[in-house]
Scaffold this motif. Structure first.
Motif, short mmCIF file in Angstrom:
data_model
loop_
_atom_site.label_atom_id
_atom_site.label_comp_id
_atom_site.label_asym_id
_atom_site.label_seq_id
_atom_site.Cartn_x
_atom_site.Cartn_y
_atom_site.Cartn_z
N SER A 31 35.36 33.80 28.81
CA SER A 31 33.91 33.58 28.69
C SER A 31 33.09 34.47 29.61
CB SER A 31 33.57 32.12 28.97
OG SER A 31 34.16 31.26 28.00
N HIS A 32 33.72 35.30 30.45
CA HIS A 32 33.01 36.05 31.48
C HIS A 32 33.43 37.51 31.52
CE1 HIS A 32 31.62 32.24 33.22
NE2 HIS A 32 32.84 31.80 32.98
N MET A 34 34.48 40.81 33.73
CA MET A 34 35.37 40.96 34.88
C MET A 34 35.15 42.33 35.51
SD MET A 34 37.18 38.13 35.10
CE MET A 34 38.52 38.65 36.18
N GLY A 35 35.46 42.44 36.79
CA GLY A 35 35.26 43.72 37.46
C GLY A 35 36.23 43.94 38.60
N TRP A 36 36.27 45.19 39.06
CA TRP A 36 37.04 45.59 40.23
C TRP A 36 36.11 46.21 41.26
CZ3 TRP A 36 42.08 44.50 41.16
CH2 TRP A 36 42.87 44.11 40.08
N PHE A 37 36.31 45.85 42.53
CA PHE A 37 35.60 46.41 43.67
C PHE A 37 36.63 46.90 44.67
CE2 PHE A 37 32.73 43.64 41.57
CZ PHE A 37 31.43 43.99 41.91
N ARG A 38 36.18 47.68 45.66
CA ARG A 38 37.09 48.12 46.72
C ARG A 38 36.36 48.19 48.04
NH1 ARG A 38 38.16 54.45 44.92
NH2 ARG A 38 36.18 55.31 45.74
N GLN A 39 37.12 48.10 49.14
CA GLN A 39 36.54 48.15 50.48
C GLN A 39 37.51 48.83 51.43
OE1 GLN A 39 35.44 44.33 52.12
NE2 GLN A 39 33.98 45.28 53.52
N ALA A 40 37.05 49.92 52.05
CA ALA A 40 37.80 50.62 53.07
C ALA A 40 37.38 50.11 54.45
CB ALA A 40 37.58 52.12 52.97
N PRO A 41 38.24 50.25 55.48
CA PRO A 41 37.88 49.77 56.81
C PRO A 41 36.57 50.34 57.32
CG PRO A 41 40.20 50.31 56.72
CD PRO A 41 39.60 50.80 55.44
N CYS A 96 39.56 41.95 42.69
CA CYS A 96 39.16 41.51 41.36
C CYS A 96 38.02 40.51 41.48
CB CYS A 96 40.37 40.88 40.66
SG CYS A 96 40.06 40.28 38.99
N ALA A 97 37.12 40.50 40.49
CA ALA A 97 35.99 39.58 40.52
C ALA A 97 35.64 39.13 39.12
CB ALA A 97 34.77 40.25 41.16
N ILE A 98 35.11 37.93 39.03
CA ILE A 98 34.62 37.40 37.76
C ILE A 98 33.11 37.27 37.83
CG2 ILE A 98 35.02 35.00 38.50
CD1 ILE A 98 35.68 34.36 35.55
N SER A 99 32.44 37.67 36.76
CA SER A 99 30.99 37.66 36.70
C SER A 99 30.46 36.28 36.33
CB SER A 99 30.50 38.70 35.69
OG SER A 99 29.09 38.63 35.52
N ARG A 100 29.18 36.06 36.66
CA ARG A 100 28.50 34.85 36.21
C ARG A 100 28.09 34.96 34.75
NH1 ARG A 100 26.97 31.66 40.55
NH2 ARG A 100 27.06 32.71 42.59
N ALA A 101 28.10 36.18 34.20
CA ALA A 101 27.65 36.42 32.85
C ALA A 101 28.76 37.06 32.01
CB ALA A 101 26.40 37.31 32.86
N VAL A 102 28.39 37.59 30.85
CA VAL A 102 29.38 38.10 29.89
C VAL A 102 29.43 39.62 29.83
CG1 VAL A 102 29.18 36.03 28.49
CG2 VAL A 102 27.75 38.02 27.96
N GLY A 103 28.47 40.31 30.48
CA GLY A 103 28.36 41.75 30.35
C GLY A 103 29.03 42.53 31.45
N THR A 104 28.52 43.76 31.69
CA THR A 104 29.10 44.66 32.68
C THR A 104 28.14 44.92 33.84
OG1 THR A 104 28.36 46.54 31.30
CG2 THR A 104 30.63 45.80 31.03
N ILE A 105 27.07 45.69 33.61
CA ILE A 105 26.08 46.03 34.63
C ILE A 105 24.71 45.49 34.25
CG2 ILE A 105 24.91 47.93 35.80
CD1 ILE A 105 27.76 47.57 36.66
N PHE A 107 26.30 43.50 37.69
CA PHE A 107 27.44 42.61 37.82
C PHE A 107 27.18 41.62 38.95
CE2 PHE A 107 31.65 41.12 38.70
CZ PHE A 107 32.33 41.23 37.49
N ASP A 108 27.03 40.37 38.61
CA ASP A 108 26.76 39.30 39.57
C ASP A 108 28.04 38.52 39.82
OD1 ASP A 108 25.62 37.39 41.19
OD2 ASP A 108 24.46 36.43 39.61
N VAL A 109 28.66 38.75 40.99
CA VAL A 109 29.97 38.16 41.28
C VAL A 109 29.89 36.66 41.45
CG1 VAL A 109 31.90 38.09 42.90
CG2 VAL A 109 30.84 40.28 42.30
N ASN A 110 30.77 35.96 40.76
CA ASN A 110 30.89 34.52 40.89
C ASN A 110 32.09 34.15 41.77
OD1 ASN A 110 30.59 31.77 40.56
ND2 ASN A 110 30.75 31.79 38.33
N TYR A 111 33.25 34.76 41.51
CA TYR A 111 34.46 34.50 42.29
C TYR A 111 35.15 35.81 42.65
CZ TYR A 111 34.06 29.68 40.61
OH TYR A 111 33.61 28.42 40.31
#
Length: 122
Positions: A31-32, A34-41, A96-105, A107-111
Motif C-alpha cells: 500500500s506504500h 518505498m525508498g532507499w537512503f544512505r548516510q556516511a560518517p 530502507c524506508a517506507i513512505s506515508r503515501a503511494v508515490g515517489t517524490i 518522499f515522506d518517511v514513515n518507518y
C-alpha cells in the motif's frame, strides 16, 4: 507497526556490484511507496532512490542514475537496490524506508530500517 530489515551490504572494490534487500513485516507493504537512503560518517542522511506502490514509477538522485536500480516484490514484501559500478564515495550505511503515501517524490518517511553497511575500496 511496520518492521524493516536490510541485508546484502559488504566490502567491494570500485567498479563492483552489490544487491541490497529490505524485508518488511507488519502493516500493508503493497500500500506504500518505498525508498532507499544512505548516510556516511559526519554527513546528513541523503535520499538515493524510490519506487511507487505498484512499482511502475521509480526515481533516482543524479549521483546514482545509470548505476543503481530499485525494484520491489510485493508478493515477498521485499524491496531491492541493485548497485553497479560502485565508487568509493558510495560508501555509507544504507537505510530502507517506507513512505506515508503511494508515490515517489516527495518522499515522506514513515518507518526506517536499521541499515546495512556498504564499503567500496579504491
Amino acid at each position: 507497526q511496520a518492521q524493516l530489515v536490510e541485508s546484502g551490504g559488504g566490502l567491494v572494490q570500485a567498479g563492483g556490484s552489490l544487491r541490497l534487500s529490505c524485508a518488511t513485516s507488519g502493516g500493508t507493504f503493497s500500500s506504500h511507496g518505498m525508498g532507499w537512503f544512505r548516510q556516511a560518517p559526519g554527513l546528513e542522511r541523503e535520499f538515493v532512490a524510490a519506487i511507487s506502490r505498484s512499482g511502475n514509477i521509480t526515481y533516482y538522485e543524479d549521483f546514482v542514475k545509470g548505476r543503481f536500480s530499485i525494484s520491489r516484490d510485493n508478493a515477498k514484501n521485499t524491496v531491492y537496490l541493485q548497485m553497479n559500478s560502485l565508487k568509493p564515495e558510495d560508501s555509507a550505511v544504507y537505510y530502507c524506508a517506507i513512505s506515508r503515501a503511494v508515490g515517489t517524490i516527495p518522499f515522506d518517511v514513515n518507518y526506517w530500517g536499521q541499515g546495512t553497511q556498504v564499503t567500496v575500496s579504491s
